[in-house]
Scaffold this motif. Structure first.
Motif, PDB file in Angstrom:
ATOM      1  N   LEU A 240       0.828  -1.209   0.000  1.00 12.98           N
ATOM      2  CA  LEU A 240       0.000   0.000   0.000  1.00 12.98           C
ATOM      3  C   LEU A 240       0.860   1.255   0.000  1.00 12.98           C
ATOM      4  N   ALA A 241       1.941   1.249   0.785  1.00 12.93           N
ATOM      5  CA  ALA A 241       2.828   2.414   0.825  1.00 12.93           C
ATOM      6  C   ALA A 241       3.476   2.659  -0.532  1.00 12.93           C
ATOM      7  N   LEU A 242       3.914   1.600  -1.202  1.00 14.58           N
ATOM      8  CA  LEU A 242       4.534   1.767  -2.511  1.00 14.58           C
ATOM      9  C   LEU A 242       3.520   2.237  -3.542  1.00 14.58           C
ATOM     10  N   ALA A 243       2.293   1.708  -3.488  1.00 15.82           N
ATOM     11  CA  ALA A 243       1.256   2.169  -4.410  1.00 15.82           C
ATOM     12  C   ALA A 243       0.958   3.652  -4.195  1.00 15.82           C
ATOM     13  N   ALA A 244       0.877   4.068  -2.927  1.00 16.43           N
ATOM     14  CA  ALA A 244       0.638   5.480  -2.640  1.00 16.43           C
ATOM     15  C   ALA A 244       1.796   6.348  -3.130  1.00 16.43           C
ATOM     16  N   ALA A 245       3.028   5.866  -2.964  1.00 15.04           N
ATOM     17  CA  ALA A 245       4.192   6.632  -3.428  1.00 15.04           C
ATOM     18  C   ALA A 245       4.199   6.751  -4.949  1.00 15.04           C
ATOM     19  N   LEU A 246       3.807   5.702  -5.641  1.00 13.36           N
ATOM     20  CA  LEU A 246       3.742   5.779  -7.105  1.00 13.36           C
ATOM     21  C   LEU A 246       2.678   6.787  -7.562  1.00 13.36           C
ATOM     22  N   VAL A 247       1.536   6.783  -6.907  1.00 13.51           N
ATOM     23  CA  VAL A 247       0.485   7.735  -7.266  1.00 13.51           C
ATOM     24  C   VAL A 247       0.932   9.157  -6.981  1.00 13.51           C
ATOM     25  N   GLU A 248       1.554   9.374  -5.811  1.00  9.30           N
ATOM     26  CA  GLU A 248       2.017  10.725  -5.467  1.00  9.30           C
ATOM     27  C   GLU A 248       3.087  11.211  -6.430  1.00  9.30           C
ATOM     28  N   THR A 249       3.980  10.316  -6.840  1.00  4.49           N
ATOM     29  CA  THR A 249       5.028  10.702  -7.786  1.00  4.49           C
ATOM     30  C   THR A 249       4.437  11.036  -9.146  1.00  4.49           C
ATOM     31  N   GLN A 250       3.446  10.254  -9.573  1.00  7.53           N
ATOM     32  CA  GLN A 250       2.776  10.555 -10.837  1.00  7.53           C
ATOM     33  C   GLN A 250       2.105  11.929 -10.790  1.00  7.53           C
ATOM     34  N   LEU A 251       1.438  12.247  -9.691  1.00 10.67           N
ATOM     35  CA  LEU A 251       0.803  13.560  -9.553  1.00 10.67           C
ATOM     36  C   LEU A 251       1.835  14.678  -9.515  1.00 10.67           C
ATOM     37  N   PHE A 252       2.956  14.423  -8.857  1.00  4.52           N
ATOM     38  CA  PHE A 252       4.027  15.420  -8.810  1.00  4.52           C
ATOM     39  C   PHE A 252       4.563  15.716 -10.207  1.00  4.52           C
ATOM     40  N   LEU A 253       4.823  14.668 -10.989  1.00  3.47           N
ATOM     41  CA  LEU A 253       5.335  14.872 -12.347  1.00  3.47           C
ATOM     42  C   LEU A 253       4.301  15.584 -13.217  1.00  3.47           C
ATOM     43  N   ARG A 255       2.063  17.701 -12.189  1.00  3.58           N
ATOM     44  CA  ARG A 255       1.979  19.097 -11.766  1.00  3.58           C
ATOM     45  C   ARG A 255       3.218  19.887 -12.154  1.00  3.58           C
ATOM     46  N   ARG A 256       4.376  19.255 -12.037  1.00  5.04           N
ATOM     47  CA  ARG A 256       5.618  19.997 -12.264  1.00  5.04           C
ATOM     48  C   ARG A 256       6.001  20.081 -13.732  1.00  5.04           C
ATOM     49  N   PHE A 257       5.748  19.001 -14.486  1.00  6.79           N
ATOM     50  CA  PHE A 257       6.213  18.945 -15.878  1.00  6.79           C
ATOM     51  C   PHE A 257       5.075  18.989 -16.895  1.00  6.79           C
ATOM     52  N   ARG A 258       3.849  19.132 -16.423  1.00 10.99           N
ATOM     53  CA  ARG A 258       2.699  19.212 -17.324  1.00 10.99           C
ATOM     54  C   ARG A 258       2.553  17.963 -18.189  1.00 10.99           C
ATOM     55  N   ARG A 259       3.041  16.829 -17.660  1.00  8.80           N
ATOM     56  CA  ARG A 259       2.893  15.576 -18.384  1.00  8.80           C
ATOM     57  C   ARG A 259       1.800  14.766 -17.702  1.00  8.80           C
ATOM     58  N   ARG A 260       0.802  14.401 -18.492  1.00 12.78           N
ATOM     59  CA  ARG A 260      -0.361  13.764 -17.906  1.00 12.78           C
ATOM     60  C   ARG A 260      -0.047  12.378 -17.360  1.00 12.78           C
ATOM     61  N   TYR A 261       0.741  11.594 -18.109  1.00 10.63           N
ATOM     62  CA  TYR A 261       1.045  10.229 -17.688  1.00 10.63           C
ATOM     63  C   TYR A 261       2.533   9.964 -17.829  1.00 10.63           C
ATOM     64  N   ASN A 262       3.050   9.152 -16.910  1.00 11.28           N
ATOM     65  CA  ASN A 262       4.403   8.612 -17.009  1.00 11.28           C
ATOM     66  C   ASN A 262       4.254   7.109 -17.210  1.00 11.28           C
ATOM     67  N   ARG A 263       4.536   6.634 -18.411  1.00  6.82           N
ATOM     68  CA  ARG A 263       4.252   5.243 -18.751  1.00  6.82           C
ATOM     69  C   ARG A 263       5.015   4.261 -17.874  1.00  6.82           C
ATOM     70  N   HIS A 264       6.236   4.602 -17.493  1.00  2.00           N
ATOM     71  CA  HIS A 264       7.019   3.681 -16.674  1.00  2.00           C
ATOM     72  C   HIS A 264       6.428   3.551 -15.268  1.00  2.00           C
ATOM     73  N   LEU A 265       5.978   4.656 -14.702  1.00  2.00           N
ATOM     74  CA  LEU A 265       5.375   4.582 -13.374  1.00  2.00           C
ATOM     75  C   LEU A 265       4.030   3.863 -13.418  1.00  2.00           C
ATOM     76  N   ILE A 266       3.265   4.077 -14.487  1.00  2.00           N
ATOM     77  CA  ILE A 266       2.000   3.359 -14.628  1.00  2.00           C
ATOM     78  C   ILE A 266       2.259   1.856 -14.760  1.00  2.00           C
ATOM     79  N   ALA A 267       3.267   1.487 -15.560  1.00  2.00           N
ATOM     80  CA  ALA A 267       3.617   0.066 -15.695  1.00  2.00           C
ATOM     81  C   ALA A 267       4.069  -0.514 -14.354  1.00  2.00           C
ATOM     82  N   ALA A 268       4.813   0.275 -13.571  1.00  2.00           N
ATOM     83  CA  ALA A 268       5.234  -0.188 -12.248  1.00  2.00           C
ATOM     84  C   ALA A 268       4.024  -0.416 -11.345  1.00  2.00           C
ATOM     85  N   GLY A 269       3.045   0.482 -11.415  1.00  2.00           N
ATOM     86  CA  GLY A 269       1.836   0.309 -10.616  1.00  2.00           C
ATOM     87  C   GLY A 269       1.046  -0.926 -11.008  1.00  2.00           C
ATOM     88  N   VAL A 270       0.921  -1.151 -12.321  1.00  2.00           N
ATOM     89  CA  VAL A 270       0.211  -2.349 -12.790  1.00  2.00           C
ATOM     90  C   VAL A 270       0.944  -3.614 -12.344  1.00  2.00           C
TER      91      VAL A 270
END
Length: 357
Positions: A240-253, A255-270
């Motif tokens: 659960l902690a790792l899933a939350a960290a992946l979601v938070e990192t995706q939201l950070f990217l 917000r900061r880089f205006r990129r809607r999705y990071n495919r590598h982080l999404i693949a890591a979550g899946v």
């Protein structure tokens, strides 16, 4: 306006329309605000300050490094915890299927066959039924020895019982060859009965001790104790902690880089969700089959019940070998999870030319 110079409202002077540098106080306030934002970040407080950005500089590289360390650290901890928890259940499943459960059934078969042989031992002449039951008992003891019942001490006890069965069969046959009501017939019969059913050192007493020991081994292999509950609780919390960290990192990217999705982080979550779901499902199936096997073998069996128990045990413990072998994929999945997290952040970190401490 003179010579292309422009005078700003605050008295600052610039050329060519360029922006005048911030006053020192304003730069200090901006740097303090950036530092405060970093200090309020729970990830910063968790992982330590690391290399702080220069005064008035961007905190992006610093924030990326913090999240990178968090994702990699949680991935390592989750991989090790999941592997140990999974092995804690599945490590005993295959020995139970191939050795412990068959050994219990073999000992039950031998005990039942000897009870049937004792019933036929009172016949006036040697019978084929008696010889058949003695053969079944001897064959069952050989099968139990092949299943490594009780280790070296158990094998020695089985050899002793096998020798006593041979003596018992000989004495029964000698008694049946004597005339009815002959003293020697009664002596042979009494000696054979004592070999079989003596409370201290008889065949049945020795087999009962081996059965008790083997059932205790089955209980140890199939129990889901407090240590396993603790291990799986820690594993699920880490997931659960790792899933939350992946979601938070995706939201950070985002917000900061205006990129809607990071495919590598999404693949890591899946991969995380799929891997944990599969291992939990495999564990539930295996543990349920082991619990059913323990309940089935927890009592003495005889006759047709033994045949049914063999079939049911094989059904309960089917595919446990395949599921136990899947433990190596936990380690492979953990390495892949770390690689995806690293790849997903590395490009952004390299863009800022971030250098590790």
């Amino acid at each position: 306006m003179k010579g292309g110079e422009v005078t700003r409202a605050g008295g600052g002077r610039g050329t060519g329309g360029s922006r005048a540098p911030w006053p020192p106080r304003r730069r200090a306030r901006a740097a303090d605000a950036a530092s405060a934002r970093a200090d309020r970040n729970p990830l910063t407080r968790l992982l330590g300050p690391g290399r702080r950005p220069p005064e008035g500089g961007s905190t992006t590289a610093y924030d990326l490094a913090v999240r990178r360390r968090l994702l990699l650290g949680l991935s390592v901890l989750l991989t090790l915890s999941l592997f140990l928890s999974y092995q804690g259940v599945h490590g005993d499943a295959d020995p139970l299927r191939t050795a412990s459960a068959p050994a219990v059934l073999s000992l039950d078969t031998a005990q039942y066959a000897l009870a049937q042989a004792q019933r036929d031992a009172g016949a006036a002449a040697p019978t084929s039924d008696f010889q058949k039951q003695i053969s079944v008992a001897a064959h069952s003891l050989a099968a139990a020895a092949g299943d490594d019942v009780g280790g070296p001490a158990g094998r020695q006890a089985l050899l002793t019982v096998a020798g006593l069965i041979t003596v018992y069969a000989v004495k029964v046959q000698q008694s049946q060859l004597q005339p009815d009501e002959d003293v020697l017939r009664k002596a042979y019969r009494g000696y054979a009965t004592s070999i079989l059913s003596d409370d201290g050192s008889g065949i049945q007493a020795r087999l009962t001790v081996l059965q008790r020991q083997q059932r205790a081994a089955v209980h140890r292999q199939t129990s889901f104790g407090r240590l396993l509950w603790l291990a799986w609780t820690v594993t699920l919390l880490l997931a659960l902690a790792l899933a939350a960290a992946l979601v938070e990192t995706q939201l950070f990217l985002r917000r900061r880089f205006r990129r809607r999705y990071n495919r590598h982080l999404i693949a890591a979550g899946v991969l995380l969700l799929g891997g944990v779901a599969v291992t939990v499902l495999f564990t539930v199936w295996t543990q349920q089959g082991m619990a059913d096997t323990r309940a089935l073998l927890g009592r003495g069996l005889g006759g047709p019940d033994i045949t049914d128990a063999r079939r049911d045990t094989a059904s309960y413990l089917a595919h446990t070998g395949f599921r136990a072998a899947a433990a190596v994929w936990i380690l492979i999945g953990g390495v892949l999870l770390m690689a995806l997290a690293e790849t997903g952040l590395r490009r952004h970190i390299d863009d800022y030319r971030f250098l590790p401490r």
